[in-house]
Design a protein around this motif. Structure first.
Motif, short mmCIF file in Angstrom:
data_model
loop_
_atom_site.label_atom_id
_atom_site.label_comp_id
_atom_site.label_asym_id
_atom_site.label_seq_id
_atom_site.Cartn_x
_atom_site.Cartn_y
_atom_site.Cartn_z
N UNK A 128 38.05 37.09 50.28
CA UNK A 128 38.70 37.40 48.86
C UNK A 128 38.70 35.36 48.15
N UNK A 129 39.53 35.15 49.54
CA UNK A 129 39.83 33.65 49.31
C UNK A 129 38.85 32.34 49.23
N UNK A 130 38.01 32.69 49.85
CA UNK A 130 36.75 32.21 50.79
C UNK A 130 36.12 32.05 48.81
N UNK A 131 35.69 34.05 48.07
CA UNK A 131 34.92 33.50 47.51
C UNK A 131 35.43 32.99 46.16
N UNK A 132 37.41 33.42 45.98
CA UNK A 132 37.49 32.45 44.97
C UNK A 132 37.69 30.77 44.87
N UNK A 133 37.89 30.45 45.98
CA UNK A 133 38.19 28.69 45.77
C UNK A 133 36.99 28.01 46.39
N UNK A 134 35.75 28.77 46.76
CA UNK A 134 34.92 28.11 47.21
C UNK A 134 34.02 27.81 45.94
N UNK A 135 33.40 27.67 44.90
CA UNK A 135 32.82 26.70 43.32
C UNK A 135 34.29 26.01 43.22
N UNK A 136 35.02 25.96 43.37
CA UNK A 136 36.06 24.90 43.08
C UNK A 136 35.89 24.11 43.53
N UNK A 137 36.11 23.85 45.01
CA UNK A 137 36.13 23.26 46.60
C UNK A 137 34.98 22.42 46.55
N UNK A 138 33.80 23.01 46.13
CA UNK A 138 32.27 22.79 46.59
C UNK A 138 32.54 22.09 45.90
N UNK A 139 32.43 21.99 44.45
CA UNK A 139 31.57 21.89 43.11
C UNK A 139 32.78 20.20 43.54
N UNK A 140 34.56 20.26 42.61
CA UNK A 140 35.43 18.59 43.31
C UNK A 140 34.97 18.18 44.05
N UNK A 141 34.37 18.57 45.06
CA UNK A 141 34.13 17.66 45.87
C UNK A 141 32.35 16.98 46.86
N UNK A 142 32.13 18.14 46.11
CA UNK A 142 30.37 17.22 45.63
C UNK A 142 30.68 16.04 45.01
#
Length: 90
Positions: free
Chosen positions: A22-36
């Motif tokens: 659940x944590x990965x599914x909800x945070x992955x879009x934000x974390x990956x987009x902001x880091x890229x």
């Protein structure tokens, strides 16, 4: 009492979807987009505004696409666990 005959709750260890998923599914879009976006921004500091804008948009969609891929991979893992739990006699 009327509520005594309820079934016991399912343990978290036996659940198919974990809290980590659940944590990965909800945070992955934000974390990956902001880091890229940060990588693209710092990589194109000396470039023109057009190149910088295009690279930020591409980086954002790349982060979102990668996070969607991660979610599909988790779905595959969940389906595999469900099939294994159906085969096991409980």
């Amino acid at each position: 009492m009327a509520f005594e005959d309820k079934k016991p709750k399912r343990k978290l260890d036996n659940s198919v979807v974990s809290k980590k998923m659940f944590a990965i599914a909800f945070t992955a879009p934000f974390v990956l987009s902001i880091s890229f976006m940060a990588i693209a921004y710092f990589a194109t500091l000396n470039a023109s505004d057009t190149v910088q804008t295009i690279s930020l948009v591409v980086a954002t969609f790349l982060g979102l696409g990668l996070s969607i891929g991660i979610i599909f991979l988790m779905q595959k893992i969940i389906n595999k666990k469900l099939k294994e739990s159906e085969k096991e006699p409980t």
